[in-house]
Design a protein around this motif. Structure first.
Motif, short mmCIF file in Angstrom:
data_model
loop_
_atom_site.label_atom_id
_atom_site.label_comp_id
_atom_site.label_asym_id
_atom_site.label_seq_id
_atom_site.Cartn_x
_atom_site.Cartn_y
_atom_site.Cartn_z
N TYR A 27 51.85 21.75 -13.77
CA TYR A 27 51.83 23.17 -14.11
C TYR A 27 53.02 23.90 -13.50
CZ TYR A 27 50.04 27.92 -14.63
OH TYR A 27 49.90 29.25 -14.97
N PRO A 31 56.51 24.02 -16.71
CA PRO A 31 55.77 25.11 -17.36
C PRO A 31 56.02 25.22 -18.86
CG PRO A 31 57.62 25.97 -16.09
CD PRO A 31 57.53 24.52 -15.76
N LEU A 34 53.24 22.87 -21.13
CA LEU A 34 51.81 23.01 -20.84
C LEU A 34 50.94 22.64 -22.03
CD1 LEU A 34 51.71 26.27 -18.69
CD2 LEU A 34 51.74 23.88 -17.93
N LYS A 163 49.20 28.68 -20.97
CA LYS A 163 48.77 28.71 -19.57
C LYS A 163 47.26 28.75 -19.45
CE LYS A 163 52.97 30.89 -17.76
NZ LYS A 163 53.53 32.05 -17.03
#
Length: 323
Positions: A27, A31, A34, A163
């Protein structure tokens, strides 16, 4: 193959910590990837459900995607018809898949390995064709689109960066891991391993083999349905292939690649398979399947029991050398 040391007592061990640190590091470190990460986590949960069935109870399935697809369509149809709350949709999908598993388990568990393969394959094909035929409900080959989900817990919106989807998938997979870890460490889990090793001897000690297998088949189907619902809620689309034979075969390959009956194998196999698939498809779009197949053959030949089996073999060899 027996479970690795430390898994049978249900206590939290350092490999558990390592396993769940990896997605947290992902994570932070990647990023921009994801969405791929959440797909790996969802697939790992699906693979874990098959590991509970095959690795611990010895029940072979070539139609496990039937329950994954039922969960996916349940969550999708609920959302399309106005029920967009993620957690209750997830629970409903798990219940529907578990009930389907319970209804079909009586056909599966009474047979031997070949019979189990044929019956589960038949169940998967029947559901696939039924979903294809009922295109007015399922969307047929076009799938279900126009799916939107409410904010998770009323706070977290499902964004394009993925996210929320990543955190949501990780939390559900972690809960599934804890559940399976608790099951396999319980007397029920021990009886499943005994059934796998010698089902004919279990009635002599008063163990109800049929009921135990029905129970584990139902639990595994419910977990697969939850994984399918996660896929629908995080991608906001349901394709007909969620019920397809290819998905059942792929998850079986992932489990064999990582190692059966060890919990970690489901996560290692899913991550390795999907990671290599993504990498090879970008490097060689025309022939990536050849290289992926070559890797699978190499792993199976060099390490019986998948990656974890190979690691255990190397560790045992080092111990013998040290002595």
């Amino acid at each position: 193959m027996s479970a690795s040391p430390g898994l049978s007592d249900g206590r939290w061990r350092w490999p558990d910590t390592v396993l769940w640190l990896v997605p947290l590091i992902w994570y932070v470190a990647w990023p921009d990837h994801l969405l791929l990460g959440s797909q790996v986590i969802i697939t790992a949960l699906f693979t874990l459900s098959l590991d509970l069935l095959l690795g611990y109870a010895g029940v072979v399935s070539l139609g496990h995607a039937a329950f994954f697809g039922l969960g996916a369509y349940t969550a999708g149809l609920l959302a399309v018809h106005g029920w967009r709350e993620p957690l209750t949709g997830l629970a409903a999908a798990g219940v529907v898949a578990a009930l389907a598993g319970l209804a079909t388990s009586f056909l599966v568990v009474r047979g031997k390995a070949l019979s189990q393969l044929m019956i589960t394959l038949g169940i998967g094909i029947l559901l696939y064709e039924a979903a294809n035929k009922a295109s007015s409900v399922t969307g047929g080959v076009d799938g279900l689109s126009d799916i939107s989900m409410d904010r998770l817990l009323g706070v977290f919106r499902f964004d394009l960066a993925g996210k929320t989807a990543y955190g949501y998938s990780l939390a559900v997979a972690f809960a599934g891991f804890l559940l399976v870890k608790r099951i396999v460490a319980s007397p029920f889990g021990l009886s499943l391993r005994a059934i796998r090793e010698g089902a004919q001897r279990m009635p002599a000690i008063g163990a109800p083999v049929g009921r135990r297998l029905v129970a584990v088949f139902t639990i595994a189907a419910g977990l697969a349905g939850i994984a399918g619902a996660l896929l629908t809620q995080t991608t906001q689309f349901v394709a007909l292939e969620v019920l397809g034979f290819e998905r059942s075969a792929a998850v079986l390959i992932m489990l064999a690649l990582g190692g059966t009956g060890q919990l970690y194998g489901a996560f290692i196999g899913a991550a390795l398979f999907m990671g290599m698939q993504d990498l090879l498809a970008r490097q060689n779009p025309a022939y990536w399947q050849f290289w992926l197949g070559l890797m699978l053959v190499a792993v199976v030949l060099r390490g019986r029991g998948g990656v974890l089996g190979g690691v255990e073999a190397v560790r045992d060899r080092l111990r013998r050398t040290a002595r």
